[in-house]
Scaffold this motif. Structure first.
Motif, PDB file in Angstrom:
ATOM      1  N   LYS A 112      -8.911 -13.658 -11.950  1.00 31.75           N
ATOM      2  CA  LYS A 112      -8.474 -12.931 -10.756  1.00 31.75           C
ATOM      3  C   LYS A 112      -8.776 -13.684  -9.473  1.00 31.75           C
ATOM      4  N   ASP A 113      -9.878 -14.440  -9.455  1.00 32.26           N
ATOM      5  CA  ASP A 113     -10.279 -15.151  -8.239  1.00 32.26           C
ATOM      6  C   ASP A 113      -9.330 -16.281  -7.860  1.00 32.26           C
ATOM      7  N   ALA A 114      -8.426 -16.657  -8.763  1.00 35.38           N
ATOM      8  CA  ALA A 114      -7.515 -17.769  -8.491  1.00 35.38           C
ATOM      9  C   ALA A 114      -6.253 -17.324  -7.751  1.00 35.38           C
ATOM     10  N   TYR A 115      -6.092 -16.005  -7.525  1.00 35.51           N
ATOM     11  CA  TYR A 115      -4.815 -15.511  -7.010  1.00 35.51           C
ATOM     12  C   TYR A 115      -4.981 -14.594  -5.795  1.00 35.51           C
ATOM     13  N   THR A 116      -3.972 -14.652  -4.947  1.00 35.23           N
ATOM     14  CA  THR A 116      -3.768 -13.647  -3.903  1.00 35.23           C
ATOM     15  C   THR A 116      -2.409 -13.011  -4.150  1.00 35.23           C
ATOM     16  N   LEU A 117      -2.411 -11.700  -4.373  1.00 33.61           N
ATOM     17  CA  LEU A 117      -1.176 -10.983  -4.660  1.00 33.61           C
ATOM     18  C   LEU A 117      -0.734 -10.198  -3.435  1.00 33.61           C
ATOM     19  N   SER A 118       0.516 -10.387  -3.033  1.00 29.90           N
ATOM     20  CA  SER A 118       1.130  -9.588  -1.982  1.00 29.90           C
ATOM     21  C   SER A 118       2.131  -8.660  -2.650  1.00 29.90           C
ATOM     22  N   ILE A 119       1.858  -7.347  -2.603  1.00 30.20           N
ATOM     23  CA  ILE A 119       2.570  -6.391  -3.443  1.00 30.20           C
ATOM     24  C   ILE A 119       3.456  -5.464  -2.622  1.00 30.20           C
ATOM     25  N   GLU A 120       4.716  -5.336  -3.058  1.00 22.44           N
ATOM     26  CA  GLU A 120       5.625  -4.297  -2.598  1.00 22.44           C
ATOM     27  C   GLU A 120       6.054  -3.529  -3.837  1.00 22.44           C
ATOM     28  N   LYS A 121       5.487  -2.344  -4.036  1.00 20.05           N
ATOM     29  CA  LYS A 121       5.598  -1.688  -5.336  1.00 20.05           C
ATOM     30  C   LYS A 121       6.947  -1.042  -5.625  1.00 20.05           C
ATOM     31  N   GLY A 122       7.726  -0.687  -4.623  1.00 19.83           N
ATOM     32  CA  GLY A 122       8.997  -0.029  -4.877  1.00 19.83           C
ATOM     33  C   GLY A 122       8.801   1.393  -5.372  1.00 19.83           C
ATOM     34  N   LEU A 123       9.776   1.902  -6.148  1.00 18.34           N
ATOM     35  CA  LEU A 123       9.739   3.284  -6.624  1.00 18.34           C
ATOM     36  C   LEU A 123       9.148   3.422  -8.023  1.00 18.34           C
ATOM     37  N   GLY A 124       8.915   2.314  -8.691  1.00 20.94           N
ATOM     38  CA  GLY A 124       8.445   2.364 -10.064  1.00 20.94           C
ATOM     39  C   GLY A 124       6.928   2.397 -10.167  1.00 20.94           C
ATOM     40  N   ILE A 125       6.447   2.160 -11.379  1.00 17.59           N
ATOM     41  CA  ILE A 125       5.015   2.134 -11.672  1.00 17.59           C
ATOM     42  C   ILE A 125       4.505   0.709 -11.485  1.00 17.59           C
ATOM     43  N   PHE A 126       3.380   0.573 -10.777  1.00 17.71           N
ATOM     44  CA  PHE A 126       2.821  -0.751 -10.501  1.00 17.71           C
ATOM     45  C   PHE A 126       1.306  -0.670 -10.716  1.00 17.71           C
ATOM     46  N   THR A 127       0.817  -1.471 -11.674  1.00 18.66           N
ATOM     47  CA  THR A 127      -0.624  -1.485 -11.935  1.00 18.66           C
ATOM     48  C   THR A 127      -1.154  -2.911 -11.915  1.00 18.66           C
ATOM     49  N   VAL A 128      -2.400  -3.052 -11.463  1.00 14.50           N
ATOM     50  CA  VAL A 128      -3.142  -4.309 -11.521  1.00 14.50           C
ATOM     51  C   VAL A 128      -4.449  -4.023 -12.237  1.00 14.50           C
ATOM     52  N   SER A 183      -4.783  -2.375 -14.903  1.00  9.47           N
ATOM     53  CA  SER A 183      -4.658  -0.981 -15.357  1.00  9.47           C
ATOM     54  C   SER A 183      -4.903   0.045 -14.258  1.00  9.47           C
ATOM     55  N   GLU A 184      -5.009  -0.373 -13.005  1.00 13.00           N
ATOM     56  CA  GLU A 184      -5.191   0.554 -11.895  1.00 13.00           C
ATOM     57  C   GLU A 184      -3.926   0.597 -11.042  1.00 13.00           C
ATOM     58  N   PHE A 185      -3.505   1.810 -10.670  1.00 15.62           N
ATOM     59  CA  PHE A 185      -2.324   1.975  -9.837  1.00 15.62           C
ATOM     60  C   PHE A 185      -2.609   1.440  -8.435  1.00 15.62           C
ATOM     61  N   VAL A 186      -1.633   0.727  -7.878  1.00 10.76           N
ATOM     62  CA  VAL A 186      -1.819   0.137  -6.554  1.00 10.76           C
ATOM     63  C   VAL A 186      -0.670   0.539  -5.637  1.00 10.76           C
ATOM     64  N   LYS A 187      -0.924   0.430  -4.327  1.00 11.52           N
ATOM     65  CA  LYS A 187       0.097   0.639  -3.310  1.00 11.52           C
ATOM     66  C   LYS A 187       0.451  -0.711  -2.702  1.00 11.52           C
ATOM     67  N   ASP A 188       1.277  -0.695  -1.687  1.00  9.62           N
ATOM     68  CA  ASP A 188       1.647  -1.935  -1.001  1.00  9.62           C
ATOM     69  C   ASP A 188       0.419  -2.491  -0.283  1.00  9.62           C
ATOM     70  N   SER A 189      -0.154  -3.543  -0.814  1.00  7.20           N
ATOM     71  CA  SER A 189      -1.361  -4.110  -0.208  1.00  7.20           C
ATOM     72  C   SER A 189      -1.661  -5.441  -0.876  1.00  7.20           C
ATOM     73  N   PRO A 190      -2.393  -6.315  -0.198  1.00 11.54           N
ATOM     74  CA  PRO A 190      -2.813  -7.570  -0.839  1.00 11.54           C
ATOM     75  C   PRO A 190      -3.945  -7.327  -1.830  1.00 11.54           C
ATOM     76  N   VAL A 191      -3.945  -8.129  -2.872  1.00 13.25           N
ATOM     77  CA  VAL A 191      -4.999  -8.063  -3.887  1.00 13.25           C
ATOM     78  C   VAL A 191      -5.538  -9.467  -4.099  1.00 13.25           C
ATOM     79  N   GLY A 192      -6.864  -9.651  -3.946  1.00 13.21           N
ATOM     80  CA  GLY A 192      -7.486 -10.943  -4.184  1.00 13.21           C
ATOM     81  C   GLY A 192      -7.428 -11.863  -2.977  1.00 13.21           C
ATOM     82  N   ASN A 193      -8.053 -13.025  -3.151  1.00 13.85           N
ATOM     83  CA  ASN A 193      -8.112 -14.008  -2.063  1.00 13.85           C
ATOM     84  C   ASN A 193      -8.093 -15.432  -2.633  1.00 13.85           C
TER      85      ASN A 193
END
Length: 265
Positions: free
Chosen positions: A218-234, A236-246
């Motif tokens: 996980k420490d190797a990535y920065t995720l920029s997320i736009e989840k849309g209308l579907g199911i989005f998990t990181v 196994s946890e549900f996420v909203k539109d937000s950055p994950v990691g650094n």
């Protein structure tokens, strides 16, 4: 109005001949009639051909329905069913183009490409319709895949400089690999990818199902997320539109109405 019986009889005979020809074409296919015609420039190859890895830089494959098998081998070689593909070698680029086979009942159309395990193409392009792809190992600097409704499985897939993958309605699987500067699009199909995504990634998922297992932790990535209308998990946890990691590898992921599941390994 001309009701000449002879004219009517000639018309009926002509229609009967046309019908017989169409039936014969349906039974035997048209490909055999043109088996001696080759299109394109360069060296034309039929089947069971071995190439020198020192003279080959690129390969381009265009298949509609014939299956593509990529296997490990001692030499770079191509083996296809008779008259299934046109194979052309020009200026270090191998081009495989599937022949159209109208009214064909042949279900055994395939091409097998043997590639030495350590061989790296400069560029690989594969464009398929309903064809299936099974690949043990494929390495390239630049990779372009456009796959349609078939089933595609790579045991190992590597692209060291740039990778572009467009998936339609089929099933796309990568079991292991490394993809640099990835541009990935998923339509209504299903994709299950286990790979390291290096430098950057731009991923779009439509109404299909995307499972992404990122190698390197996980420490190797920065995720920029736009989840849309579907199911989005990181993880196994549900996420909203937000950055994950650094991490240093920047990945933009846009979800649609389908599901996106991301995990790390």
């Amino acid at each position: 109005m001309n009701n000449n019986p002879m004219t009517v009889k000639k018309l009926a005979d002509t229609l009967a001949v046309i019908l017989i020809i169409l039936i014969l074409f349906g039974l035997f296919g048209l490909t055999g009639l043109f088996s001696s015609i080759e299109l394109g420039l360069g060296e034309t190859i039929t089947e069971n051909t071995v190439f020198s890895t020192e003279s080959i830089d690129e390969i381009k494959i265009d298949a509609s329905t014939a299956d593509i098998n990529i296997v490990k081998g001692d030499a770079l070689s191509i083996d296809s069913t008779k008259n299934c593909f046109r194979v052309n070698n020009r200026n270090g680029k191998i081009t495989l183009e599937e022949r159209n086979q109208l009214f064909s009942r042949d279900e055994s159309r395939y091409v097998t490409i043997s590639v030495p395990e350590d061989f790296i193409f400069n560029k690989v392009e594969i464009d398929t319709g309903a064809a299936d792809i099974t690949a043990e190992n494929l390495k390239a600097e630049y990779l372009e895949l456009d796959v349609g409704a078939g089933s595609v499985t790579f045991d190992n897939l590597e692209a060291s400089k740039k990778s572009e993958i467009d998936c339609g309605a089929g099933v796309f699987t990568v079991k292991d690999g490394s993809l640099s500067n990835l541009d990935f699009s998923l339509g209504v199909g299903k994709a299950d990818i286990t790979a390291a995504i290096e430098s950057s990634g731009d991923i779009e998922s439509g109404v299909g199902e995307l499972r992404l297992n990122l190698l390197g932790g996980k420490d190797a990535y920065t995720l920029s997320i736009e989840k849309g209308l579907g199911i989005f998990t990181v993880d196994s946890e549900f996420v909203k539109d937000s950055p994950v990691g650094n991490g240093e590898n920047k990945i933009k992921i846009e979800g649609g109405v389908g599901s996106v599941n991301i995990s790390f390994k």
